[in-house]
Every structure is written in structure tokens, then in C-alpha cells.
Design a protein around this motif. Structure first.
Motif, PDB file in Angstrom:
ATOM      1  N   ARG A 176      50.837  41.445  43.647  1.00 59.36           N
ATOM      2  CA  ARG A 176      50.393  41.677  45.031  1.00 59.36           C
ATOM      3  C   ARG A 176      49.618  40.472  45.554  1.00 59.36           C
ATOM      4  O   ARG A 176      49.751  40.074  46.708  1.00 59.36           O
ATOM      5  CB  ARG A 176      49.521  42.937  45.090  1.00 59.36           C
ATOM      6  N   THR A 177      48.786  39.904  44.669  1.00 58.40           N
ATOM      7  CA  THR A 177      47.978  38.758  45.069  1.00 58.40           C
ATOM      8  C   THR A 177      48.850  37.536  45.326  1.00 58.40           C
ATOM      9  O   THR A 177      48.590  36.771  46.259  1.00 58.40           O
ATOM     10  CB  THR A 177      46.955  38.458  43.956  1.00 58.40           C
ATOM     11  N   LEU A 178      49.890  37.377  44.507  1.00 53.82           N
ATOM     12  CA  LEU A 178      50.748  36.198  44.660  1.00 53.82           C
ATOM     13  C   LEU A 178      51.509  36.202  45.988  1.00 53.82           C
ATOM     14  O   LEU A 178      51.739  35.151  46.570  1.00 53.82           O
ATOM     15  CB  LEU A 178      51.732  36.111  43.490  1.00 53.82           C
ATOM     16  N   VAL A 179      51.894  37.401  46.463  1.00 48.26           N
ATOM     17  CA  VAL A 179      52.661  37.433  47.715  1.00 48.26           C
ATOM     18  C   VAL A 179      51.794  37.193  48.952  1.00 48.26           C
ATOM     19  O   VAL A 179      52.315  36.944  50.031  1.00 48.26           O
ATOM     20  CB  VAL A 179      53.454  38.761  47.907  1.00 48.26           C
ATOM     21  N   THR A 180      50.478  37.255  48.784  1.00 51.43           N
ATOM     22  CA  THR A 180      49.616  37.069  49.958  1.00 51.43           C
ATOM     23  C   THR A 180      49.681  35.638  50.475  1.00 51.43           C
ATOM     24  O   THR A 180      49.372  35.381  51.623  1.00 51.43           O
ATOM     25  CB  THR A 180      48.137  37.373  49.635  1.00 51.43           C
ATOM     26  N   ASP A 181      50.043  34.690  49.597  1.00 47.56           N
ATOM     27  CA  ASP A 181      50.131  33.284  49.983  1.00 47.56           C
ATOM     28  C   ASP A 181      48.777  32.756  50.454  1.00 47.56           C
ATOM     29  O   ASP A 181      48.699  31.911  51.353  1.00 47.56           O
ATOM     30  CB  ASP A 181      51.184  33.106  51.082  1.00 47.56           C
ATOM     31  N   ALA A 182      47.711  33.249  49.843  1.00 42.43           N
ATOM     32  CA  ALA A 182      46.366  32.782  50.209  1.00 42.43           C
ATOM     33  C   ALA A 182      46.108  31.402  49.604  1.00 42.43           C
ATOM     34  O   ALA A 182      46.849  30.942  48.729  1.00 42.43           O
ATOM     35  CB  ALA A 182      45.340  33.782  49.685  1.00 42.43           C
ATOM     36  N   LYS A 183      45.054  30.739  50.069  1.00 48.21           N
ATOM     37  CA  LYS A 183      44.726  29.414  49.535  1.00 48.21           C
ATOM     38  C   LYS A 183      43.772  29.513  48.348  1.00 48.21           C
ATOM     39  O   LYS A 183      43.665  28.581  47.568  1.00 48.21           O
ATOM     40  CB  LYS A 183      44.053  28.570  50.626  1.00 48.21           C
ATOM     41  N   LEU A 184      43.051  30.619  48.286  1.00 46.81           N
ATOM     42  CA  LEU A 184      42.067  30.805  47.214  1.00 46.81           C
ATOM     43  C   LEU A 184      42.308  32.143  46.527  1.00 46.81           C
ATOM     44  O   LEU A 184      42.370  33.180  47.190  1.00 46.81           O
ATOM     45  CB  LEU A 184      40.652  30.775  47.809  1.00 46.81           C
ATOM     46  N   LEU A 185      42.444  32.110  45.210  1.00 54.76           N
ATOM     47  CA  LEU A 185      42.550  33.357  44.434  1.00 54.76           C
ATOM     48  C   LEU A 185      41.261  33.573  43.671  1.00 54.76           C
ATOM     49  O   LEU A 185      40.755  32.645  43.037  1.00 54.76           O
ATOM     50  CB  LEU A 185      43.682  33.277  43.415  1.00 54.76           C
ATOM     51  N   LEU A 186      40.742  34.787  43.749  1.00 55.24           N
ATOM     52  CA  LEU A 186      39.556  35.151  42.975  1.00 55.24           C
ATOM     53  C   LEU A 186      39.962  36.287  42.048  1.00 55.24           C
ATOM     54  O   LEU A 186      40.377  37.349  42.513  1.00 55.24           O
ATOM     55  CB  LEU A 186      38.431  35.603  43.906  1.00 55.24           C
TER      56      LEU A 186
END
Lengths: 325, 271
Positions: free
Chosen positions: B157-167
């Protein structure tokens, strides 16, 4: 084995068929039996009973039950609590106090309906306003505010009962609280049903957002959800849906609790198909209860007796199943 | 010591946070370069989760966070979610919902209020599930997955967000040995796409020493030091890790492909 989507479609098809059968039965079963031949032949009395009583009663049974089922699904998902219902934020008790005030101080069925609706709405606005004082925006603060409003509304209801004439008004208040689809006039329902239909459409459109609120608050926030605002908005819409029904029918227990549980047990999911199934099962349950209420005894019985008779064993079944899990 | 550099892609300055008026994290500052993975190590109760929650704005805090020259602290949840994605220790999803639907939640910041995920989004969600090793589990209920599979599903789920920062908050805690390293490989591949960085709290120091570019050591809510496992001398790292784990020794081992791995051993406590 059918895929979950196909299975849900089949279940919805079956539930829709059941609801249509029950709606047809509801149109023709009652103290004054109607027949298709009589209606087609233009029997004046039959037509009058059909148009002024049965049609409105069936419409409220189908749409009201559907609305209670859908609203129950929304409450349970948003509060992340399988026992959540409109009572949790004081809607039912607000409507009861409003109806009692209408019976005491106003005259006419429409005035009582409007007064019950205002009471329900006032209770919700008060609960949401109280909960907004806690800036953490947690579910628990809404529940606590709901408990406070419920207690206030119950106190108001007790005071109104004390003021009521024991012969007529007190009996009317008690009868209203027990819930019934009897005597709902065709002229009283269009406004309520329109509001109800509009709110239901919005709830279906907001289904994805409702599921997002089932995550924990921090998690939902990190998925881009403005949790506080969205939850208030969805609860307000769900409450308007319930208020538009209970202000017509009086309190109806267990439909909002049972229908979503049945739908989830059958589909094992919370997709839009399950939301629809909650509504269809809610409609079927209320229609069944209403048919029984007008057919079992020599006099019309409160519909909540039958929804509760069906609901209580189901709740016990849920508890037993939960323990086994 | 100043651990924030001008070239940092993400920086946190003077972060203070806690619960119920009690401060747990005290003036923590650090930076993360573009494309790099920062690990946070600390004993239980050292403030790792509190720090991560403060960084992503779930917890009220003092100080400021900047990502690619954008201050994160005043962003709306929607804008914040487009830039920053967070994996909690355990997801709070408690209703029957399919693994695919859980992953599709990651697209929410890019969807309108009443908009539904497109077919392309569904395909991307299926690919993300396959990437984390959950191909074929799309229709399985999230609640029926094992704890490890749940963490992998939330990672997808986090990978599909395409965010710049992962926590990521102890995202490896329920994963077996193989999937712990698989998760780090996935993160490394994700970072290679550019314009991204990740911060991850870890319980396993071995994984942290071999998988992270830099390690922030947290003790009683304060930064003890920031290590670079690839370049710092072993004795310096040993000394710093000792403050968290007690007597330990670090050794270099070579794998079959001649790659160097760091191994941390627990030494006997001296009387």
C-alpha cells in the motif's frame, strides 16, 4: 466456486427478489384484504385503502428498512464497533423526546413527525458539538458525547411523560416509542423519503471514504483523510437518513444492527455490494416485521416487537460465534 | 553536534514530542540524503515510534520537518499524504476487507472525494502485491493474513502512494528472516527511482547495520550518535551500540559472493 464479486451479486439478486416479494405481500396483506382483481376492477374502497394506507406503509417499510440497514453499516464501520447503532450518538432518544413534545404541545401526525425529526437532529448536532470540544477528534469523544445527549434526552422524555395526560397522551407517547408503520399517511412521507433517498445516494458515493475511516485515526490521516471533518460529515448524513425514517415510524430496534451483520456474514467483505445487501436485508426485515405486526394479533402490534424477536436470537448467535472464533 | 546538512533531502530540526504533556523525544535533529535509507535504533521505550509519529504529523510536536524544501508541518492531510507515507507497527484495520482493497487505499491522496480507483490503479495495486510476495492473495481478507503478510500488504500500500518519503515503524518485526531482507531489497529498489528517501525504525541491529546507509541511535529520546556502517570504524560503532544494547562486539564476515557483512554479537556482562 463463485468469485466473491459474483457471489455478492447473486446474494444481492436474491435479496432484491425477496424484498420485491415481501413488498407485494405487504401491499395485499392486512386487516382489510385487497385483491388484484378488486383493484383492477376499480373497487373504490380497495383503491382508497391501497392508495392512502398500503402504498405509503409499504414504501416506508421498504425504504425505511433499507435506510436503517445502510445507516447501521455506516455507524458500525465508522465507529469500528460491531454493536454501534444510531443510539450511540443519541438519535433515537432525541427523536423520542421530540415526538413526545409534539404529542403534548402540537396537533396532527405531521407535526409529531416534524417534531421527532427536529429532536433527532438536535440530539445529533448537540452530540457532535460536544465532541468537537475535545480537539483530539477521537471516536470515543463522540461516543461519550452521545451518551451524555442520550441521558439528557431520556430525562426530557421522562419530564414530558410526567406532564402527559395518562389517558391519551401517555399512551400515544408509549405507542410511538414502540414503533409502528400503522397510520402513516401518503401525504406525510414525500419530504422524508426524498431526504432519505438523497442521503442514501450520498452514502453509497462515500463508501470508499467510509472504509478509510475504519483504519486507525493516525493511519487514516496518513492516507490523506481529514479524519475529524469526514467522520462528522458522514455521521451527519447517516443520522439524517435514520431521522427521516424514525420520525415517521417511531423507534425500530435491531434492523440497523442485524442487517449489516447478516450482509457481512454472507459476503465476508465490506465492499459496496455488502452495503447494498445491508439495505436490502434491512428492507426485507422491516417488511416481514410489519406484515407480522398487522397479521398476528387481533389488533395492530408494534413493529419493534417483531424486529426484536428476530434480532435478539441473532445477537445471541453472534456472541456464540464470536466466542468460537 | 549538527547532524543536519544543507544537501539533505529530508531534515528534522529540534523535534520534541510526547504524550499527555510528558515529553519523550527531546530536540532530535537529523537529515537524510536523497536516495538513502536512515535506520533508527534504540532500546524499548527510547522514543523511536514517538519520533516517527511526530515526523509524519500524527503526533503534535515542536520543531520542523522539511522534505525537498517543503515544510511538512502545516500541510493538509491530503498534501502530506502525497509527499510522505507511513507504515505503523500494526495496521488498525479491523473489518473484513480484501488485501487488494487495502492496497488501493494508498491511492486515496490522488483521488477526489467521490472518485473510485481506476483500472490502471487496480493493476498497479496487483503488481505491488506481487512485488512483496502476495501475488494471488488479492481477494483474501486482510484479517485472515498472518501478521507478516499484513505488514507486507501495508508495505505494498505504501509503495503505490508514490510518496517522496517513507516512514516505516518496525515494519520488519513480524517478518521471517527471508522477508526481512526482501523488504530491505524492495526499499532499496524503490529508493533508486530518485527523488526519494526513507526512515525506518528497526529492532534487529544486524539488519540495520547491513541494510541502512546511516543509523541514528536514540537513547532516552535523544540522539546518541549517527553512524555510517559502511565507513565508520568498528570500535567506534561498538562503543556507541554498547550504550543501547550493553556489551557487544562487531565483526566483519564475508558472504559467498565476497560481500562484507557486519555481525553483532552479545558479549558477557562483566561483574
Amino acid at each position: 466456486m463463485a468469485s466473491p464479486t459474483v457471489k455478492t451479486k447473486l446474494l444481492n439478486g436474491a435479496a432484491l427478489f425477496l424484498l420485491l416479494i415481501l413488498a407485494l405481500a405487504s401491499l395485499f396483506i392486512g386487516k382489510y384484504p385487497l385483491s388484484l382483481e378488486g383493484l383492477l376492477a376499480g373497487d373504490e374502497l380497495q383503491l382508497r385503502v391501497f392508495q392512502t394506507l398500503r402504498l405509503s406503509r409499504t414504501a416506508v417499510g421498504v425504504i425505511g428498512g433499507f435506510a436503517l440497514g445502510v445507516a447501521g453499516f455506516v455507524y458500525q464501520t465508522v465507529f469500528r464497533n460491531p454493536l454501534a447503532s444510531p443510539d450511540i450518538i443519541g438519535v433515537s432518544s432525541g427523536a423520542s423526546a421530540g415526538a413526545a413534545a409534539g404529542i403534548l404541545f402540537l396537533s396532527g401526525g405531521a407535526a409529531v413527525t416534524l417534531s421527532a425529526f427536529s429532536g433527532a437532529l438536535l440530539a445529533v448536532v448537540l452530540a457532535l458539538a460536544l465532541s468537537s470540544l475535545d480537539r483530539s477528534g477521537k471516536n470515543s469523544s463522540i461516543v461519550l458525547a452521545g451518551i451524555a445527549v442520550h441521558a439528557l434526552a431520556q430525562t426530557a422524555l421522562l419530564c414530558l411523560k410526567l406532564m402527559a395526560d395518562p389517558e391519551r397522551q401517555l399512551a400515544s407517547i408509549e405507542y410511538w416509542i414502540m414503533g409502528s408503520l400503522n397510520g402513516i399517511s401518503l401525504y406525510h412521507i414525500p419530504g422524508n423519503l426524498l431526504l432519505c433517498a438523497g442521503c442514501l445516494a450520498l452514502l453509497f458515493l462515500l463508501h470508499r471514504q467510509i472504509l478509510l475511516l475504519s483504519a486507525e485515526e493516525g493511519e487514516a490521516r496518513m492516507l490523506g483523510v481529514n479524519v475529524g471533518r469526514l467522520r462528522l460529515f458522514i455521521l451527519l448524513i447517516a443520522t439524517l437518513t435514520v431521522s427521516s425514517v424514525v420520525s415517521l415510524t417511531g423507534l425500530i430496534s435491531f434492523v440497523g444492527l442485524m442487517a449489516p451483520h447478516c450482509a457481512r456474514l454472507l459476503t465476508k467483505s465490506n465492499r459496496p455490494g455488502t452495503l447494498l445487501l445491508s439495505g436490502l436485508l434491512g428492507g426485507s426485515l422491516l417488511c416481514t416485521a410489519d406484515i407480522l405486526a398487522r397479521s398476528v394479533g387481533s389488533a395492530e402490534l408494534p413493529v419493534s416487537i417483531f424486529t426484536s424477536l428476530l434480532g435478539a436470537p441473532f445477537l445471541i448467535f453472534l456472541i456464540i460465534q464470536g466466542r468460537q472464533d | 553536534m549538527d547532524w543536519v546538512m544543507d544537501r539533505d533531502f529530508f531534515s528534522a530540526s529540534d523535534i520534541c514530542a510526547g504524550y499527555g504533556g510528558k515529553e519523550i523525544v527531546h530536540q532530535v535533529s537529523f537529515g537524510v540524503e536523497e536516495g538513502s535509507l536512515l535506520g533508527i535504533l534504540g532500546a524499548n521505550g527510547s522514543g523511536k515510534t514517538t519520533l516517527l509519529k511526530a515526523l509524519c504529523g500524527i503526533l503534535p510536536h515542536k520543531g520542523c520537518c522539511t522534505l525537498d524544501k517543503t515544510a511538512l508541518d502545516r500541510l493538509s492531510p491530503r498534501r502530506l499524504a502525497r509527499l510522505c507515507s507511513y507504515i505503523p507497527q500494526r495496521s488498525g484495520i479491523s473489518i473484513q476487507i480484501s488485501a487488494l482493497d487495502v492496497v488501493l487505499m494508498g491511492f486515496n491522496p490522488r483521488l477526489g472525494l467521490l472518485e473510485m480507483p481506476s483500472a490502471a490503479m487496480k493493476e498497479a495495486a496487483c503488481r505491488a502485491l506481487a512485488l512483496v510476495g502476495l501475488g494471488g492473495w488479492e481477494e483474501c481478507s486482510y484479517l485472515n493474513l498472518s501478521e507478516g503478510q499484513k505488514q507486507l500488504c501495508i508495505l505494498a500500500r505504501t509503495l503505490v502512494t508514490d510518496a517522496k518519503l517513507l516512514l516505516l515503524d518496525e515494519a520488519e518485526s513480524a517478518l521471517d528472516f527471508r522477508y526481512r531482507y526482501r523488504m530491505l531489497d524492495i526499499l532499496r529498489d524503490w529508493l533508486k527511482k530518485g527523488g526519494r528517501c526513507a526512515v525506518v525504525t528497526l529492532h534487529d541491529p544486524g539488519l540495520a547495520l547491513n541494510g541502512c546507509d546511516r543509523l541514528l541511535l536514540l537513547s532516552e529520546g535523544r540522539v546518541l550518535d549517527i553512524l555510517s556502517p559502511g565507513t565508520d570504524p568498528l570500535n567506534k560503532m561498538e562503543q556507541r551500540l554498547k550504550a543501547i544494547y550493553g556489551p557487544v562486539s562487531l565483526q566483519k564476515c564475508r558472504g559467498k559472493d565476497d560481500s562484507v557483512h557486519l555481525v553483532m554479537l552479545k558479549e558477557r556482562e562483566m561483574e
